[in-house]
Scaffold this motif. Structure first.
Motif, PDB file in Angstrom:
ATOM      1  N   GLY A 108     -31.147  14.643  58.848  1.00 11.40           N
ATOM      2  CA  GLY A 108     -29.992  13.906  58.360  1.00 11.40           C
ATOM      3  C   GLY A 108     -29.220  14.715  57.351  1.00 11.40           C
ATOM      4  N   LEU A 109     -28.680  14.012  56.369  1.00  8.90           N
ATOM      5  CA  LEU A 109     -27.895  14.662  55.325  1.00  8.90           C
ATOM      6  C   LEU A 109     -28.479  14.301  53.965  1.00  8.90           C
ATOM      7  N   ASN A 110     -28.254  15.183  53.003  1.00  3.49           N
ATOM      8  CA  ASN A 110     -28.700  14.928  51.637  1.00  3.49           C
ATOM      9  C   ASN A 110     -27.520  14.952  50.669  1.00  3.49           C
ATOM     10  N   LYS A 111     -26.741  16.040  50.726  1.00  2.00           N
ATOM     11  CA  LYS A 111     -25.525  16.132  49.894  1.00  2.00           C
ATOM     12  C   LYS A 111     -24.259  16.171  50.747  1.00  2.00           C
ATOM     13  N   THR A 113     -23.199  18.323  53.028  1.00  2.14           N
ATOM     14  CA  THR A 113     -22.535  19.622  53.047  1.00  2.14           C
ATOM     15  C   THR A 113     -22.345  20.116  54.484  1.00  2.14           C
ATOM     16  N   PRO A 114     -21.429  21.081  54.682  1.00  2.00           N
ATOM     17  CA  PRO A 114     -21.218  21.643  56.036  1.00  2.00           C
ATOM     18  C   PRO A 114     -22.499  22.242  56.620  1.00  2.00           C
ATOM     19  N   ASN A 115     -23.300  22.946  55.822  1.00  2.00           N
ATOM     20  CA  ASN A 115     -24.543  23.517  56.366  1.00  2.00           C
ATOM     21  C   ASN A 115     -25.523  22.425  56.800  1.00  2.00           C
ATOM     22  N   GLU A 116     -25.600  21.358  56.020  1.00  2.00           N
ATOM     23  CA  GLU A 116     -26.472  20.241  56.420  1.00  2.00           C
ATOM     24  C   GLU A 116     -26.000  19.672  57.755  1.00  2.00           C
ATOM     25  N   CYS A 117     -24.677  19.556  57.932  1.00  2.00           N
ATOM     26  CA  CYS A 117     -24.143  19.040  59.207  1.00  2.00           C
ATOM     27  C   CYS A 117     -24.516  19.977  60.356  1.00  2.00           C
ATOM     28  N   THR A 118     -24.411  21.291  60.126  1.00  2.00           N
ATOM     29  CA  THR A 118     -24.754  22.269  61.163  1.00  2.00           C
ATOM     30  C   THR A 118     -26.198  22.088  61.619  1.00  2.00           C
ATOM     31  N   ILE A 119     -27.100  22.012  60.665  1.00  2.00           N
ATOM     32  CA  ILE A 119     -28.528  21.923  61.006  1.00  2.00           C
ATOM     33  C   ILE A 119     -28.868  20.550  61.575  1.00  2.00           C
ATOM     34  N   ILE A 136     -33.957   9.295  60.961  1.00  2.00           N
ATOM     35  CA  ILE A 136     -32.837   9.819  60.167  1.00  2.00           C
ATOM     36  C   ILE A 136     -33.020   9.527  58.678  1.00  2.00           C
ATOM     37  N   HIS A 137     -32.881  10.569  57.865  1.00  2.00           N
ATOM     38  CA  HIS A 137     -32.817  10.414  56.401  1.00  2.00           C
ATOM     39  C   HIS A 137     -31.352  10.257  55.996  1.00  2.00           C
ATOM     40  N   THR A 138     -31.050   9.249  55.185  1.00  2.00           N
ATOM     41  CA  THR A 138     -29.692   9.149  54.629  1.00  2.00           C
ATOM     42  C   THR A 138     -29.756   9.428  53.126  1.00  2.00           C
ATOM     43  N   GLY A 147     -22.434   9.620  53.702  1.00  2.00           N
ATOM     44  CA  GLY A 147     -23.391  10.356  54.518  1.00  2.00           C
ATOM     45  C   GLY A 147     -23.829   9.569  55.745  1.00  2.00           C
ATOM     46  N   THR A 148     -24.026   8.266  55.556  1.00  2.00           N
ATOM     47  CA  THR A 148     -24.436   7.429  56.696  1.00  2.00           C
ATOM     48  C   THR A 148     -23.327   7.387  57.744  1.00  2.00           C
ATOM     49  N   ARG A 149     -22.086   7.237  57.267  1.00  2.00           N
ATOM     50  CA  ARG A 149     -20.953   7.234  58.220  1.00  2.00           C
ATOM     51  C   ARG A 149     -20.872   8.566  58.960  1.00  2.00           C
ATOM     52  N   MET A 150     -21.047   9.679  58.224  1.00  2.00           N
ATOM     53  CA  MET A 150     -20.968  11.005  58.859  1.00  2.00           C
ATOM     54  C   MET A 150     -22.091  11.188  59.883  1.00  2.00           C
ATOM     55  N   ILE A 151     -23.279  10.728  59.527  1.00  2.00           N
ATOM     56  CA  ILE A 151     -24.433  10.839  60.448  1.00  2.00           C
ATOM     57  C   ILE A 151     -24.150  10.073  61.741  1.00  2.00           C
ATOM     58  N   ILE A 152     -23.646   8.852  61.598  1.00  2.00           N
ATOM     59  CA  ILE A 152     -23.347   8.050  62.798  1.00  2.00           C
ATOM     60  C   ILE A 152     -22.261   8.734  63.626  1.00  2.00           C
ATOM     61  N   ASP A 153     -21.255   9.289  62.948  1.00  2.00           N
ATOM     62  CA  ASP A 153     -20.201  10.025  63.678  1.00  2.00           C
ATOM     63  C   ASP A 153     -20.808  11.168  64.490  1.00  2.00           C
ATOM     64  N   MET A 154     -21.742  11.905  63.888  1.00  2.00           N
ATOM     65  CA  MET A 154     -22.318  13.068  64.588  1.00  2.00           C
ATOM     66  C   MET A 154     -23.234  12.628  65.733  1.00  2.00           C
ATOM     67  N   ILE A 155     -23.941  11.533  65.556  1.00  2.00           N
ATOM     68  CA  ILE A 155     -24.777  11.038  66.671  1.00  2.00           C
ATOM     69  C   ILE A 155     -23.877  10.606  67.825  1.00  2.00           C
ATOM     70  N   LYS A 156     -22.735  10.007  67.488  1.00  2.00           N
ATOM     71  CA  LYS A 156     -21.814   9.545  68.536  1.00  2.00           C
ATOM     72  C   LYS A 156     -21.176  10.707  69.291  1.00  2.00           C
ATOM     73  N   GLU A 157     -21.258  11.915  68.728  1.00  2.00           N
ATOM     74  CA  GLU A 157     -20.773  13.090  69.469  1.00  2.00           C
ATOM     75  C   GLU A 157     -21.657  13.336  70.691  1.00  2.00           C
ATOM     76  N   HIS A 158     -22.857  12.708  70.703  1.00  2.00           N
ATOM     77  CA  HIS A 158     -23.845  12.916  71.771  1.00  2.00           C
ATOM     78  C   HIS A 158     -23.901  11.700  72.677  1.00  2.00           C
ATOM     79  N   SER A 159     -23.319  11.810  73.860  1.00  2.00           N
ATOM     80  CA  SER A 159     -23.440  10.681  74.794  1.00  2.00           C
ATOM     81  C   SER A 159     -24.858  10.600  75.356  1.00  2.00           C
ATOM     82  N   ASP A 160     -25.652  11.686  75.175  1.00  2.00           N
ATOM     83  CA  ASP A 160     -27.015  11.699  75.722  1.00  2.00           C
ATOM     84  C   ASP A 160     -28.057  11.214  74.710  1.00  2.00           C
ATOM     85  N   ILE A 161     -27.622  10.673  73.575  1.00  2.00           N
ATOM     86  CA  ILE A 161     -28.574  10.086  72.616  1.00  2.00           C
ATOM     87  C   ILE A 161     -28.341   8.582  72.554  1.00  2.00           C
ATOM     88  N   ASP A 162     -29.383   7.834  72.886  1.00  2.00           N
ATOM     89  CA  ASP A 162     -29.325   6.368  72.880  1.00  2.00           C
ATOM     90  C   ASP A 162     -29.615   5.873  71.462  1.00  2.00           C
TER      91      ASP A 162
END
Lengths: 274, 85
Positions: A108-111, A113-119, A136-138, A147-162
């Motif tokens: 997930g994300l902690n602060k 940051t762009p690097n956290e998003c990459t990983i 997921i850690h928020t 951070g929670t909103r960003m995490i959900i946005d990134m999961i939604k980038e994946h149509s193959d993740i339920d």
């Protein structure tokens, strides 16, 4: 009442803690990989840690009758070292066929940051490719909502993740509906300081119901309480909730979520010794 | 799912706890006021945030806890990831 603590870092706790949890009714725990309090220096440091999670901790838990499950990843707090993070992610499949591994987590994300998003995205790629459950850690304070909103946005980038195979942890009053309304499971972390309390977690249950939600202690090396789920049970009882309602969130929901893992095997406490 | 107790029950059972929380809050603010430089603290960003949080407690409920959480939260920008690789 039997309960499951779905998020507790037992490598940081003593065998006495295992025993106290067992005496209080804890029958299983799941232990996500996390930050040791210092940044590990090499991929082999992580390999040793993952061996501890998949070989030693299950034995220590079993000595008091607790079934031990785990999640593998490099924690967001160490994601700023992108090169090392990628080495760890490449090594994770070595552990995905271990019998007590439930999936990838806690990522997930902690602060935020762009690097956290990459990983985080690279962990999601691995989980999607291997069809693993995700924990997921928020973030914990002012960065939690964003951070929670960003995490959900990134999961939604994946149509193959339920979303039904993903648990968003550390939800509080302002993020619980983000998780539930988007189809995720969610966890409430009970901490003696700064985070959610048993009373507030009980309030959240009153507000959103008992579906796809569970409390955990997230006990670790800092100020934390590995018996926090038992405290939650007591708070729910004091308010007059039925045992069936309490059991749903502290036992049945973790079992239902863990059962989505292809490796999950569980012996109910009443069937032990048969 | 809804609350298992009446509002009156909750008030009577939790009154002393809530009183204690208000006293803790009052004592914490007094502690800041007793410190050196208290005259200049009113414009401090964290002091303003605390004051805003206190103001939210006086609003009608329910939903105060979520409002206080959002008050102490970073802003989220919709579409932050659009156009990323």
């Amino acid at each position: 009442m039997y309960f499951i603590d779905p998020h507790v870092h037992m490598v940081s706790r003593t065998t006495d803690d295992y025993e106290i949890m067992a005496r209080m009714g804890c029958t299983a725990i799941s232990e996500p990989a996390f930050w040791a309090g210092y940044d590990r220096g090499s991929v082999d440091g992580f390999r040793d840690y993952f061996r501890q999670l998949t070989e030693f901790e299950p034995q220590r838990a079993a000595s008091v009758g607790i079934q031990h499950y785990t999640w593998i990843c490099i924690n967001a707090k160490e994601a700023e070292n992108v090169e090392l993070s990628r080495e760890v992610i490449a090594m994770i499949p070595e552990f995905l066929d271990k019998p007590n591994v439930l999936g990838i987590g806690e990522i997930g994300l902690n602060k935020n940051t762009p690097n956290e998003c990459t990983i985080f995205r690279e962990h999601l790629e691995l989980a999607a490719k291997t069809n693993e459950l995700i924990l997921i850690h928020t973030p914990h304070l002012w960065d939690k909502y964003k951070g929670t909103r960003m995490i959900i946005d990134m999961i939604k980038e994946h149509s193959d993740i339920d979303p039904g195979r993903v648990l968003i942890d550390h939800v509080e009053e302002h993020t619980v509906k983000l998780a539930l309304d988007n189809g995720f499971w969610c966890g409430m972390t009970l901490y003696p300081t700064t985070k959610c309390t048993p009373a507030r977690a009980s309030d959240i249950i009153e507000m959103v119901g008992t579906e796809r939600i569970m409390p955990n202690s997230a006990g670790d090396w800092g100020p934390s309480k590995p018996t926090a789920v038992a405290d939650f049970i007591m708070e729910m009882r004091k308010r007059g909730n039925s045992d069936a309602t309490i059991k749903k969130v502290v036992y049945e929901n973790p079992l239902s979520f863990f059962s989505l893992s292809k490796r999950f095997e569980f012996t109910p406490p009443e069937q032990r010794g048969e | 799912m809804t609350a298992t107790r009446t509002s009156q029950d909750i008030l009577e059972q939790d009154f002393l706890k809530i009183r204690c929380l208000i006293l803790d809050l009052a004592a914490s603010l007094d502690r800041i006021d007793r410190g050196e430089g208290a005259d200049h603290i009113a414009d401090h960003e964290q002091m303003k945030l605390l004051q805003g949080g206190l103001d939210l407690l006086k609003e009608d409920g329910p939903g105060r806890a979520a409002k206080v959480q959002l008050h102490f939260s970073d802003q989220y920008e919709e579409g932050w990831n659009e156009g990323e690789d």
